[in-house]
Write an enzyme that holds these catalytic residues in place. Structure first.
Site, PDB file in Angstrom:
ATOM      1  CG  ASN A 229      -1.773   1.192   1.367  1.00  0.00           C
ATOM      2  OD1 ASN A 229      -1.843   2.017   0.442  1.00  0.00           O
ATOM      3  ND2 ASN A 229      -2.445   1.341   2.494  1.00  0.00           N
TER       4      ASN A 229
ATOM      5  CE  LYS B  75      -0.415   3.278   4.686  1.00  0.00           C
ATOM      6  NZ  LYS B  75      -0.388   3.405   6.135  1.00  0.00           N
TER       7      LYS B  75
ATOM      8  CD  GLU C 246      -3.265   5.569   6.499  1.00  0.00           C
ATOM      9  OE1 GLU C 246      -3.184   5.620   5.256  1.00  0.00           O
ATOM     10  OE2 GLU C 246      -2.406   5.019   7.221  1.00  0.00           O
TER      11      GLU C 246
ATOM     12  CD  GLU D 116      -4.026  -2.423   7.217  1.00  0.00           C
ATOM     13  OE1 GLU D 116      -2.879  -2.657   6.814  1.00  0.00           O
ATOM     14  OE2 GLU D 116      -4.653  -1.400   6.924  1.00  0.00           O
TER      15      GLU D 116
ATOM     16  N   GLY E  14       2.014   2.219  10.858  1.00  0.00           N
ATOM     17  CA  GLY E  14       2.984   3.302  10.725  1.00  0.00           C
ATOM     18  C   GLY E  14       3.654   3.690  12.030  1.00  0.00           C
TER      19      GLY E  14
ATOM     20  CB  SER F  66       4.650  -1.966  12.104  1.00  0.00           C
ATOM     21  OG  SER F  66       4.259  -0.629  12.356  1.00  0.00           O
TER      22      SER F  66
HETATM   23  P1  PGA Z   1       2.402   0.232   7.776  1.00  0.00           P
HETATM   24  O1  PGA Z   1       0.968   0.482   7.096  1.00  0.00           O
HETATM   25  O2  PGA Z   1       2.927  -1.059   7.193  1.00  0.00           O
HETATM   26  O3  PGA Z   1       3.229   1.418   7.396  1.00  0.00           O
HETATM   27  O4  PGA Z   1       2.166   0.124   9.247  1.00  0.00           O
HETATM   28  C1  PGA Z   1       0.087  -0.574   6.881  1.00  0.00           C
HETATM   29  C2  PGA Z   1      -1.166  -0.056   6.243  1.00  0.00           C
HETATM   30  O5  PGA Z   1      -1.607   1.046   6.603  1.00  0.00           O
HETATM   31  O6  PGA Z   1      -1.762  -0.712   5.352  1.00  0.00           O
END
Ligand code: PGA
Length: 253
Positions: free
Chosen positions: A9, A11, A99, A169, A175, A215
């Site tokens: 992802n 983003k 998000e 998640e 993050g 993460s």
């Molecule tokens: P991250 O994000 O691996 O940076 O924690 C995961 C996600 O939001 O899909």
């Protein structure tokens, strides 16, 4: 064996040039996808065509949109329809990322509509669910995630549900560098699968791919994915690094 997926992802990151380089670097590194394994790249909308072209000759690799409209077409400035995605050959869409829920007020009802429209256009929704830290601390995460599934997925027929990929998640792990332990991930995934079994029966529940996100990185992917109910990951930060993401792909069972 049910599908095992490493989903990137991106983003709202990377320029076009950086995105092209990242895909080139990943494609150039040794990785093998067995028949039941997939790599998915959820890239920003403007890069869908570029990404689609890069992976055109690759087996078991898919490009995904990070969102879609709940409407079919018309006067919805700034939105992207399933028909548009389909016309680009995109058949996977991330739905209800935390998000989107948090910053764009997407609720369970709206997400049910988005899931429906994906299925109507034969696209696979990667449906995201997961609890915030205060809910985990209160110990009510199971009920919270149950409600997300009930309100956005449980109107589907068994046949439709089997086209959905679920991504658990926990928001406190996204993050933050604070990964759920493999035990915590397995516990929630097993809970989700038993909920699905309660509603749709064991055979259907055992067919559904449930990804863990929050993460995930090269160094913890193998341990997380080795859990019996964890069928791969939805990966943000670490998917922006070719070495990391290839290690994650190679950690799929
Ligand atoms: P991250 O994000 O691996 O940076 O924690 C995961 C996600 O939001 O899909």
């Amino acid at each position: 064996m049910r599908k095992q997926i490493a989903a990137a992802n991106w983003k709202m990151n990377l320029t076009l040039e950086q995105g092209e380089k990242l895909l080139d670097d990943i494609i150039a590194k040794p990785h093998e996808l067995a028949e039941h394994q997939q790599a998915v790249f959820a890239v920003p909308f403007p890069y869908l065509t570029m990404a689609q072209q890069k992976i055109a000759s690759k087996q078991n690799v898919y490009i995904a949109a990070q969102n879609c409209s709940n409407k079919k077409s018309g006067a919805y400035t700034g939105e992207t329809s399933l028909e548009m995605l389909q016309s680009l050959g995109i058949s996977v869409v991330v739905i209800g990322h935390s998000e989107r829920r948090e910053y764009f007020n997407e609720n369970n009802q709206l997400l049910a509509e988005k899931v429906n429209i994906c299925l109507e256009y034969n696209a696979t929704p990667i449906f995201c669910c997961g609890e915030a830290l205060n809910i985990r601390e209160a110990g009510t995460q199971n009920a919270y995630v149950e409600k997300q599934l009930e309100e956005s997925l449980f109107h589907l027929s068994a046949e439709q549900l089997q086209k959905v990929v679920i991504a658990y998640e926990p928001i406190w792990a996204i993050g933050t560098g604070k990964t759920a332990s493999s035990g915590q991930a397995q516990e929630m995934h097993a809970h989700l699968r038993s909920m699905l079994a309660g509603k749709y029966g064991n055979d259907v529940a055992n067919n559904i791919t449930i990804l863990y996100g929050g993460s995930v990185k090269g160094s913890n992917a193998k341990e997380l994915f080795s859990q019996p109910d964890v069928d791969g990951g939805l990966v943000g930060g670490a998917s922006l690094n070719a070495d990391e993401f290839v290690t994650i792909i190679n950690s799929l069972k």
